[in-house]
Design a protein around this motif. Structure first.
Motif, PDB file in Angstrom:
ATOM      1  N   THR A  63      52.792   3.591  17.961  1.00 29.74           N
ATOM      2  CA  THR A  63      52.058   2.780  16.979  1.00 29.74           C
ATOM      3  C   THR A  63      51.140   3.648  16.130  1.00 29.74           C
ATOM      4  O   THR A  63      51.109   3.538  14.897  1.00 29.74           O
ATOM      5  N   TYR A  64      50.407   4.532  16.774  1.00 29.63           N
ATOM      6  CA  TYR A  64      49.422   5.319  16.027  1.00 29.63           C
ATOM      7  C   TYR A  64      50.014   6.577  15.409  1.00 29.63           C
ATOM      8  O   TYR A  64      49.362   7.199  14.574  1.00 29.63           O
ATOM      9  N   LEU A  72      47.840  -2.056  13.804  1.00 26.62           N
ATOM     10  CA  LEU A  72      47.796  -3.403  14.385  1.00 26.62           C
ATOM     11  C   LEU A  72      48.069  -4.456  13.312  1.00 26.62           C
ATOM     12  O   LEU A  72      48.766  -5.443  13.561  1.00 26.62           O
ATOM     13  N   ALA A  73      47.524  -4.241  12.106  1.00 31.54           N
ATOM     14  CA  ALA A  73      47.791  -5.175  11.006  1.00 31.54           C
ATOM     15  C   ALA A  73      49.277  -5.179  10.655  1.00 31.54           C
ATOM     16  O   ALA A  73      49.865  -6.245  10.401  1.00 31.54           O
ATOM     17  N   VAL A 102      41.715  -0.949   6.546  1.00 29.54           N
ATOM     18  CA  VAL A 102      41.708  -1.858   7.698  1.00 29.54           C
ATOM     19  C   VAL A 102      41.033  -1.152   8.867  1.00 29.54           C
ATOM     20  O   VAL A 102      41.618  -0.287   9.514  1.00 29.54           O
ATOM     21  N   GLY A 103      39.787  -1.520   9.132  1.00 29.68           N
ATOM     22  CA  GLY A 103      39.034  -0.844  10.188  1.00 29.68           C
ATOM     23  C   GLY A 103      38.494   0.489   9.696  1.00 29.68           C
ATOM     24  O   GLY A 103      38.830   0.951   8.598  1.00 29.68           O
ATOM     25  N   ILE A 124      41.921   2.741  11.126  1.00 29.04           N
ATOM     26  CA  ILE A 124      42.500   2.817  12.477  1.00 29.04           C
ATOM     27  C   ILE A 124      43.129   1.503  12.939  1.00 29.04           C
ATOM     28  O   ILE A 124      43.870   1.486  13.925  1.00 29.04           O
ATOM     29  N   LEU A 125      42.814   0.401  12.261  1.00 27.26           N
ATOM     30  CA  LEU A 125      43.440  -0.870  12.642  1.00 27.26           C
ATOM     31  C   LEU A 125      44.680  -1.184  11.813  1.00 27.26           C
ATOM     32  O   LEU A 125      45.286  -2.235  11.980  1.00 27.26           O
ATOM     33  N   GLN A 126      45.067  -0.279  10.930  1.00 26.21           N
ATOM     34  CA  GLN A 126      46.237  -0.514  10.082  1.00 26.21           C
ATOM     35  C   GLN A 126      47.523  -0.728  10.896  1.00 26.21           C
ATOM     36  O   GLN A 126      48.305  -1.636  10.587  1.00 26.21           O
TER      37      GLN A 126
END
Length: 343
Positions: A42-43, A73-74, A64-65, A69-71
């Protein structure tokens, strides 16, 4: 670490008995293996977009974040909530099974990967052959996707991908033969331990170079991303896929990138062994992660800087350059071992 694992196993056997604990322990090991892999996959997408953005002097995802860092997850939420579109004339069963096959084979290979002498799910004596077999099966998922979509772009992309994966897997397999000859084993743990005095990347540098280029081509990564060439084939074998069916191809591709990087670190860079004995106080898994990270960085660097090959150039490089050189390299290494009485 070994004492800690042994104490957990002893407690498990005491509470659950031998049979039930063996089942529970296996499930725990599989979960402990898959969860970090999915996190890394994912990362890795975020790391790729940020790094390529930096190399190409643009921002990349950063909204996003904190620092974006939340991209991932989005993106995952977006893929989950989208509707999966099924083409009218597609073979619907195969259409859905194809991405599952690609994703599953990408994960199954990890079963035999040793992260340290004691951290391995299945310590089999033919670990190298198992990984090569699983990577070969991944081609079936791509072929099925292209055939089941029932469109010309998908079929052409699948045929390109299958030809490319087979061509470069032959060269990749031959570059691993000298390593196996020197180590005298197909067990990945034994191959790492045999590099205590010298990492194989140094005496086998030509083979290591061909191995790395071959795995870039086998994973369909730029500059060898011809199966998905947008300008020619829209998106190749995954043109008709959407939502999580497309996401599974995406996850499988990144899982394969990490897999071949780990394989390169184990076969040529000493796996969990430190570069010098004085640094042996650092846990072996840290060294393996660092070496894998370096190889993945080169994957991303190639994508950011090299233009896409033409298909005829790609096949010529595989069959007329890499294949004869890798075959000759096996002969040279064998002759050297005979002359030096290493066989």
């Amino acid at each position: 670490m070994a004492e800690y694992i042994s104490s957990i196993q002893a407690m498990g056997v005491a509470y659950l008995g031998d049979t039930l604990w063996a089942l529970v322990w296996t499930i725990l090991k599989i979960a402990a293996l898959i969860a970090p892999i999915l996190f890394c996959v994912t990362y890795l997408t975020l790391a790729e977009r940020r790094l390529i953005g930096f190399m190409q002097i643009r921002l990349g995802p950063n909204r996003v974040g904190m620092f974006g860092i939340l991209q991932p997850l989005a993106d995952a939420v977006k893929l989950f909530v989208k509707e999966t579109m099924l083409p009218n004339k597609a073979h619907k069963t195969m259409f859905i099974l194809a991405p599952m096959l690609t994703f599953t084979t990408a994960l199954v290979s990890w079963a035999v990967v040793p992260f340290s002498p004691e951290l391995v799910l299945a310590d089999v004596n033919v670990g190298v052959l198992f990984i090569l077999a699983m990577s070969s099966l991944g081609a079936y998922g791509v072929l099925l996707a292209g055939w089941a979509s029932n469109t010309r772009y998908s079929l052409l992309g699948a045929l390109r991908s299958a030809a490319q994966m087979i061509s470069y897997e032959v060269s990749m397999g031959f570059t691993l033969v000298p390593v196996i000859m020197l180590a005298g084993s197909l067990n990945l743990g034994d191959i790492v331990e045999s590099q205590k005095d010298l990492w194989y990347a140094l005496p086998l540098l030509p083979g290591f170079f061909i191995f790395f280029i071959s795995v870039v081509a086998e994973t369909n990564r730029a500059p060898f991303d011809l199966p998905e060439a947008e300008a020619e084939l829209v998106s190749g074998f995954c043109t008709e896929y959407s939502a999580m069916t497309y996401g599974m191809f995406f996850l499988g591709e990144y899982a394969n990138i990490i897999m071949v990087a780990v394989l390169g670190a184990l076969m040529f860079l000493g796996g969990w062994l430190p570069p010098v004995e004085a640094l042996s106080f650092i846990p072996g898994i840290v060294w393996l992660i660092l070496k894998t990270g370096v190889l993945i960085f080169f994957f991303l660097w190639l994508r950011a800087t090299f233009p896409r090959y033409r298909y005829d150039q790609l096949m010529r490089l595989g069959w007329k350059v890499f294949l004869p050189i890798s075959l000759a390299w096996i002969f040279i290494v064998g002759l050297a071992m005979h002359l030096l009485d290493m066989a």
